[in-house]
Write a protein that holds these residues in place. Structure first.
Motif, mmCIF file in Angstrom:
data_model
loop_
_atom_site.group_PDB
_atom_site.id
_atom_site.type_symbol
_atom_site.label_atom_id
_atom_site.label_comp_id
_atom_site.label_asym_id
_atom_site.label_seq_id
_atom_site.Cartn_x
_atom_site.Cartn_y
_atom_site.Cartn_z
ATOM 1 N N LEU A 12 43.982 35.442 40.538
ATOM 2 C CA LEU A 12 42.648 34.853 40.552
ATOM 3 C C LEU A 12 41.785 35.427 41.674
ATOM 4 O O LEU A 12 40.575 35.600 41.495
ATOM 5 C CB LEU A 12 42.749 33.333 40.660
ATOM 6 C CG LEU A 12 43.367 32.662 39.435
ATOM 7 C CD1 LEU A 12 43.586 31.179 39.701
ATOM 8 C CD2 LEU A 12 42.505 32.862 38.204
ATOM 9 N N LEU A 13 42.384 35.734 42.804
ATOM 10 C CA LEU A 13 41.635 36.365 43.892
ATOM 11 C C LEU A 13 41.114 37.732 43.445
ATOM 12 O O LEU A 13 39.940 38.055 43.641
ATOM 13 C CB LEU A 13 42.497 36.514 45.135
ATOM 14 C CG LEU A 13 41.839 37.248 46.310
ATOM 15 C CD1 LEU A 13 40.639 36.472 46.823
ATOM 16 C CD2 LEU A 13 42.855 37.458 47.417
ATOM 17 N N ALA A 14 41.969 38.515 42.832
ATOM 18 C CA ALA A 14 41.548 39.839 42.354
ATOM 19 C C ALA A 14 40.452 39.704 41.301
ATOM 20 O O ALA A 14 39.475 40.452 41.314
ATOM 21 C CB ALA A 14 42.741 40.605 41.790
ATOM 22 N N ALA A 15 40.583 38.735 40.400
ATOM 23 C CA ALA A 15 39.555 38.532 39.369
ATOM 24 C C ALA A 15 38.233 38.126 40.016
ATOM 25 O O ALA A 15 37.162 38.607 39.616
ATOM 26 C CB ALA A 15 40.009 37.466 38.370
ATOM 27 N N GLY A 16 38.297 37.267 41.019
ATOM 28 C CA GLY A 16 37.085 36.845 41.707
ATOM 29 C C GLY A 16 36.417 37.973 42.466
ATOM 30 O O GLY A 16 35.189 38.117 42.441
ATOM 31 N N ILE A 17 37.220 38.773 43.152
ATOM 32 C CA ILE A 17 36.684 39.923 43.888
ATOM 33 C C ILE A 17 36.035 40.908 42.916
ATOM 34 O O ILE A 17 34.926 41.400 43.156
ATOM 35 C CB ILE A 17 37.786 40.611 44.707
ATOM 36 C CG1 ILE A 17 38.184 39.721 45.892
ATOM 37 C CG2 ILE A 17 37.346 41.985 45.193
ATOM 38 C CD1 ILE A 17 39.428 40.200 46.631
ATOM 39 N N ALA A 18 36.717 41.186 41.823
ATOM 40 C CA ALA A 18 36.188 42.132 40.837
ATOM 41 C C ALA A 18 34.858 41.642 40.263
ATOM 42 O O ALA A 18 33.919 42.419 40.102
ATOM 43 C CB ALA A 18 37.205 42.346 39.714
ATOM 44 N N GLU A 19 34.785 40.344 39.971
ATOM 45 C CA GLU A 19 33.547 39.798 39.416
ATOM 46 C C GLU A 19 32.432 39.794 40.460
ATOM 47 O O GLU A 19 31.297 40.168 40.166
ATOM 48 C CB GLU A 19 33.797 38.370 38.934
ATOM 49 C CG GLU A 19 32.587 37.735 38.291
ATOM 50 C CD GLU A 19 32.871 36.341 37.780
ATOM 51 O OE1 GLU A 19 31.907 35.561 37.669
ATOM 52 O OE2 GLU A 19 34.038 36.016 37.494
#
Length: 71
Positions: A12-19
């Protein structure tokens, strides 16, 4: 339980950073040592399932060859 939560947090951290930084051309990936569909994690919620690629936009479950089953 903590192990599964930490794996989910990394994804979820990676998804948030990417977004968040996609407009700046920044991408993010999370590498975890495999997915485990345990009974306690079968229904994480639609938003989370979409974020980790387990559900499509319509909410249908997406089967991945790298999923493992605990049951």
């Amino acid at each position: 339980m903590a192990y599964g939560r930490s794996k989910s947090a990394m994804v979820l951290l990676a998804a948030g950073i990417a977004e968040r930084w996609a407009p700046d051309g920044v991408t993010a990936d999370a590498l975890v040592p495999g997915w485990i569909r345990a009974r306690s994690r079968r229904h994480p919620g639609l938003e989370t399932s979409r974020a980790v690629g387990a559900a499509d936009e319509a909410g249908n479950r997406v089967e991945q060859p790298f999923y493992k089953s605990a049951g």
